[in-house]
Structure formats: structure tokens, C-alpha cells
Design a protein around this motif. Structure first.
Motif, PDB file in Angstrom:
ATOM      1  N   GLU A 178      20.517   1.456  19.643  1.00  0.00           N
ATOM      2  CA  GLU A 178      20.058   2.010  20.315  1.00  0.00           C
ATOM      3  C   GLU A 178      19.908   3.230  19.618  1.00  0.00           C
ATOM      4  O   GLU A 178      18.509   4.136  19.192  1.00  0.00           O
ATOM      5  N   ILE A 179      20.869   3.768  18.595  1.00  0.00           N
ATOM      6  CA  ILE A 179      20.604   5.001  18.143  1.00  0.00           C
ATOM      7  C   ILE A 179      19.922   4.870  16.909  1.00  0.00           C
ATOM      8  O   ILE A 179      19.468   6.021  16.905  1.00  0.00           O
ATOM      9  N   LEU A 180      19.798   3.858  16.219  1.00  0.00           N
ATOM     10  CA  LEU A 180      19.183   3.797  15.148  1.00  0.00           C
ATOM     11  C   LEU A 180      17.610   3.651  15.912  1.00  0.00           C
ATOM     12  O   LEU A 180      17.031   4.434  14.774  1.00  0.00           O
ATOM     13  N   SER A 181      17.566   3.267  16.472  1.00  0.00           N
ATOM     14  CA  SER A 181      16.056   3.330  16.754  1.00  0.00           C
ATOM     15  C   SER A 181      16.189   4.302  17.365  1.00  0.00           C
ATOM     16  O   SER A 181      14.272   4.918  17.173  1.00  0.00           O
ATOM     17  N   LEU A 182      16.168   5.178  18.237  1.00  0.00           N
ATOM     18  CA  LEU A 182      15.876   5.957  18.839  1.00  0.00           C
ATOM     19  C   LEU A 182      16.047   7.262  17.332  1.00  0.00           C
ATOM     20  O   LEU A 182      15.082   8.452  17.830  1.00  0.00           O
ATOM     21  N   PHE A 183      16.934   6.793  16.733  1.00  0.00           N
ATOM     22  CA  PHE A 183      16.789   8.597  15.713  1.00  0.00           C
ATOM     23  C   PHE A 183      16.533   7.926  14.457  1.00  0.00           C
ATOM     24  O   PHE A 183      17.429   7.878  13.337  1.00  0.00           O
ATOM     25  N   PRO A 184      15.526   7.228  13.564  1.00  0.00           N
ATOM     26  CA  PRO A 184      15.354   6.727  12.764  1.00  0.00           C
ATOM     27  C   PRO A 184      15.778   7.274  11.660  1.00  0.00           C
ATOM     28  O   PRO A 184      15.995   8.910  11.209  1.00  0.00           O
ATOM     29  N   ALA A 185      16.412   6.792  10.397  1.00  0.00           N
ATOM     30  CA  ALA A 185      17.430   7.540   8.912  1.00  0.00           C
ATOM     31  C   ALA A 185      17.491   6.987   8.429  1.00  0.00           C
ATOM     32  O   ALA A 185      16.946   5.190   8.997  1.00  0.00           O
ATOM     33  N   ARG A 186      18.012   7.081   7.445  1.00  0.00           N
ATOM     34  CA  ARG A 186      17.976   6.093   6.407  1.00  0.00           C
ATOM     35  C   ARG A 186      19.478   4.884   6.781  1.00  0.00           C
ATOM     36  O   ARG A 186      20.156   5.451   7.252  1.00  0.00           O
ATOM     37  N   ILE A 187      19.176   3.330   6.206  1.00  0.00           N
ATOM     38  CA  ILE A 187      20.212   2.690   7.348  1.00  0.00           C
ATOM     39  C   ILE A 187      20.936   1.996   5.895  1.00  0.00           C
ATOM     40  O   ILE A 187      20.064   1.215   5.393  1.00  0.00           O
ATOM     41  N   ILE A 188      22.357   2.143   5.880  1.00  0.00           N
ATOM     42  CA  ILE A 188      23.068   1.651   5.082  1.00  0.00           C
ATOM     43  C   ILE A 188      23.539   0.505   5.758  1.00  0.00           C
ATOM     44  O   ILE A 188      25.088   0.457   6.385  1.00  0.00           O
TER      45      ILE A 188
END
Lengths: 216, 271
Positions: free
Chosen positions: A196-206
């Protein structure tokens, strides 16, 4: 800002927490470290603040090789760390909890007072400055932990599952706060397994799995 | 809030949390230092015994008052002061803190301790010329001196052992304090605290225990003296030097214990 070169971490009796990890996080970035439980997210975070040593490879923070340093105190004074379980000092007031990193850094009494008041206003807890951690909600305690983490104007803010113990509403509040800090130029590395957090606040993901970077 | 205030506050919170353990250590330390203080006082009272020009005049059989008066006059003429007259009847069997063996008192019913001051001695021939009952005159009795030496050696070893014991117990208490506050110490380390910042409250705890033990030992000593007015109170009567030394030793043991436990802790963590 943070560089890993072929970093491997093996815990006895031979369990691989990280396998040949190479990555680079630039100044001012907001980066998610994600993956399932036991993937190696916390180990990666711990290597950055020298909570543990790599078995192999090299780690650089702000251009300095931190792989072999014996005393990580100075490094930790330049890095802010936020944990899932807050790690607040229970018999100290909120004010004192935020003031302690400044005391450790040798900041003068008068400056500590104004800095702590500013930080508590920033996280919206000035009115509760004389309360003890147990008197606050989980979200409030995490806000105190964030205020404490940024007390010494760190270059890097590491947040290891900071929303793990919070409900969704509070979790969003915390990520907003971390985003705001990032906007001030602080490099933020956030370990989470919340989609949920990843989709709500997009940024670089490792993304890490079984100690290896599987996607970036 | 400043560092000193933080350290004192942390130290007080540690003491509050571990009151029982700290108090037990202070009481054990207090008793150990009391034994040290008594030993120290005895040693102090007996140390100068062989160096002083005191002569021990041993008299055979009973001596009349006239004979004693005559002998006193001779000594006075020579500017020699009678320090103490010892007879079995008076039950004064201690000389500068050293017990005179029973056998010696049986053979020698009367001993005169004469203090001639530096460079002066009582000469036997001179005294024997007037009083034939004088068996011998010695600048310090060898048997007593030997016994006193043995007692002194034993007391010194015993005191050193006791002090070693206090240090070990205090180290153990501070180590327990480290364990008891492990979580808090780990948080401080994550915030970048160095070992000095973390160790100061534990150092203060060691000094507190040491000072508390020293003060308690002095209080015990004074109470003991009050309760035990007569013999052998003279021997162990505490003076300011002994009380001061006991308190200082307490503080020193606290400092040494704190230092050793902090160093060993650091060694454990880095090793």
C-alpha cells in the motif's frame, strides 16, 4: 551517498542474509527497500549504520569506507535511524528523548532547547513534550522517534519498517513526515513490505529476496 | 538539559531501579572496610613500636614500692619517662596494641616500659646496680616484636584480600547494572553515544557504592567504639586519619571497580 560493492553477510552457522549485493543510493534520494520477511532488508539497513559487519565486500557512506571501522559512534551521529519498535527511552520524557542525540553530539544547552522545541513542533507533539512514551499512541511514539532521528540534521535517514506497528492512517502520516524530511535534502532509505505504501508514495524500489537484489 | 544533568539523572534512575542490589553491596563493602579500618588502626598504633627507644625492664619476683620509687627516680634523673608499668594484677597485657604472651607474664611479673626519647636508652647495668631484682633490660622485647610482626603481616594480607574482595563485588554489581540497562545502552549506542557517554552513570554508581561503603564503615567503627568503651578500645579507637583513609579507600575501590568493569565490558564487546 551510500554504496555497496559485492556485499555478502553470512550469519552463523552459514545462513546467507545478503549475497553479493551491489547498489548505489544517491544524495537526496527516497528509496524503498522491500521484500518478504527474512529477505535481508534489516541486515542491509544494519550494515549502513554499522550495526553489523559484512562478511565480504565493501560499504561506503558519503565516500568513506565504513567496512572496517571499529567505533561507529561518529557515523551514527550523522545518520538518523527509525525502528519499527520506536526504541524510545521509557523513563525519559518526550523532550528528553529528542534532546539526547543533541547531548551526545555535544550541542550547547540553549541550542538544545530551541532545537527540541522546533522538532516537536515539526512532528506536532510540542504540547506533549513532558509526557512519557507509554502515555502516547503508537503513531505519536513513532513521530517522537522521527524527531529524535533528525535532531542532528542527518545526511541519511534510515527507517526500518517504521509503519509495521501502526494502523493505515498513522502509517500514511509517518510516510508523509518522512517525505517532508526528504524534501529538505535528507536521503531517506525506508525498509517496508507494505505494498500500500509503495503504491501511495511512488519512489525508487529495491526489491530483495533471499539476500539478493531481484529487481530495481 | 546538559550532559551533567543527564548523567546524574541517569545514575539516580539506575540506583532507584537497583536499590536492593546497590544497598547489599554497600553493606558488604561497609563491613569489609570496617575490618580494614580496625586493621589500619592497629597497624598505625603498632608501627613505630620497634623504632622508638623504648626499653623493657623485666623484673624478677615481686618488687616493693620503695624499690619501684628508687627505680623511677633513677630513670627520672636520666630524663627517661616511664611510659607504662605492666603487671598481671593490672591486667594490662597490651603493649602498643600487641598482646604479651601469658608465659612471659608468668616468668616476668613486672615490666616497665620506659620511654627515653630519641637516642636515649635505659642501661641495665646502671639499674641493676641499685635493684638486684632486675633480670634484664632490652630495647624492645624480641618475642613481642616477632609476634607483632607476624600479626602485622597477617593483617596486611587480610586487608589486601578484603579490599580485593570489595573490588570484585563492586565490579560484579556494576556488570549487573550493565546487563540490567542493556536495552537503554543499546539505544544510546544507536544514537551515536560513545563509551564515555554511556559509562559515566555506571562510573558514578561505582563511586557511590565505594563512598557509601567507606562512610558506613566509619559509622560502624564509631558505634563499635561507643559500645565497647573499655579494653581493647584503646587499641582500635578510630582517629581522623583512620576514618579519612577508610572513606578515601572506599572511594578508590569504587573508582577502580568502575574502571575495571567498564574496561572489561568494552573488551567483551569488541572481542
Amino acid at each position: 551517498m551510500i554504496e555497496f560493492f559485492h556485499v555478502t553477510k553470512i550469519y552463523p552457522p552459514g545462513i546467507y542474509a545478503l549475497k553479493d549485493v551491489t547498489l548505489k543510493i544517491r544524495k537526496g534520494e527516497f528509496v524503498y527497500i522491500t521484500g518478504p520477511s527474512g529477505a535481508g532488508k534489516s541486515t542491509l539497513m544494519s550494515l549502513i549504520y554499522r550495526g553489523t559487519r559484512p562478511t565480504d565486500g565493501k560499504i561506503f557512506v558519503r565516500g568513506n569506507d565504513i567496512t572496517g571501522i571499529d567505533n561507529p559512534a561518529k557515523l551514527r551521529r550523522e545518520i538518523g535511524i527509525v525502528f519499527q519498535d520506536f526504541k524510545l527511552l521509557k523513563h525519559r520524557t518526550i523532550y528528553e528523548n529528542v534532546a539526547i542525540p543533541l547531548l551526545i553530539a555535544g550541542v550547547k544547552k540553549e541550542k538544545i532547547e530551541s532545537r527540541v522545541n522546533y522538532l516537536l513542533n515539526f512532528v506536532g507533539l510540542f504540547s506533549k513534550r513532558w509526557a512519557y512514551p507509554d502515555e502516547l499512541s503508537g503513531g505519536e511514539q513513532q513521530r517522537v522517534a522521527i524527531a529524535r532521528a533528525i535532531a542532528n540534521d542527518p545526511y541519511i535517514l534510515l527507517a526500518d519498517e517504521p509503519t509495521g506497528n501502526l494502523d493505515e492512517e498513522m502509517a500514511i502520516e509517518i510516510i508523509y513526515l518522512l517525505k517532508e524530511i526528504n524534501l529538505k535534502g535528507v536521503t531517506v532509505v525506508l525498509a517496508t513490505h507494505s505494498t500500500e505504501i509503495l503504491s501511495l508514495f511512488p519512489a525508487r524500489i529495491i526489491k530483495i529476496d533471499h539476500g539478493e537484489i531481484v529487481s530495481e | 538539559m546538559n550532559k551533567a544533568k543527564y548523567w546524574i539523572g541517569t545514575f539516580l534512575s539506575y540506583i532507584r531501579k537497583d536499590t536492593f542490589r546497590v544497598m547489599i553491596t554497600i553493606v558488604i563493602g561497609g563491613f569489609s572496610l570496617l575490618i580494614f579500618a580496625i586493621t589500619f588502626q592497629i597497624l598505625k598504633n603498632t608501627t613505630h613500636y620497634p623504632e622508638r627507644n623504648r626499653s623493657y625492664i623485666f623484673v624478677k619476683g615481686k618488687i616493693s614500692k620503695t624499690e619501684l620509687k628508687k627505680m623511677t627516680e633513677i630513670l627520672k634523673e636520666r630524663n627517661i619517662k616511664i611510659y607504662r608499668i605492666i603487671t598481671p594484677e593490672y591486667k594490662l597485657r597490651y603493649l602498643y596494641g600487641e598482646k604479651i604472651p601469658e608465659e612471659l607474664l608468668k616468668i616476668v611479673p613486672l615490666t616497665i616500659v620506659a620511654d627515653g626519647g630519641i637516642g636515649k636508652r635505659v642501661f641495665p647495668a646502671e639499674l641493676q646496680k641499685y635493684i638486684e631484682k632486675i633480670s634484664s633490660v632490652a630495647p624492645g622485647e624480641s618475642k613481642i616484636r616477632k609476634m607483632a610482626g607476624m600479626i602485622r603481616t597477617f593483617l596486611i594480607i587480610f586487608s589486601i584480600t578484603l579490599i580485593g574482595g570489595i573490588i570484585v563485588i563492586t565490579i560484579f554489581t556494576i556488570q549487573l547494572s550493565f546487563i540490567s540497562h542493556h536495552e537503554e545502552i543499546e539505544i544510546l549506542k544507536l544514537l551515536g553515544a560513545d563509551s564515555i557517554f554511556i559509562s559515566v552513570p555506571l562510573f558514578l554508581e561505582g563511586i557511590f557504592i565505594g563512598t557509601g561503603s567507606g562512610l558506613l564503615a566509619v559509622v560502624f567503627f564509631i558505634l563499635m567504639k561507643a559500645a565497647w568503651q573499655k579494653y581493647p578500645a584503646n587499641l582500635i579507637s578510630p582517629d581522623f586519619a583512620t576514618m579519612g583513609t577508610t572513606i578515601l579507600l572506599g572511594i578508590a575501590t569504587g573508582v577502580i571497580s568502575s574502571f575495571l568493569s567498564i574496561v572489561s565490558r568494552r573488551h567483551d564487546e569488541t572481542g
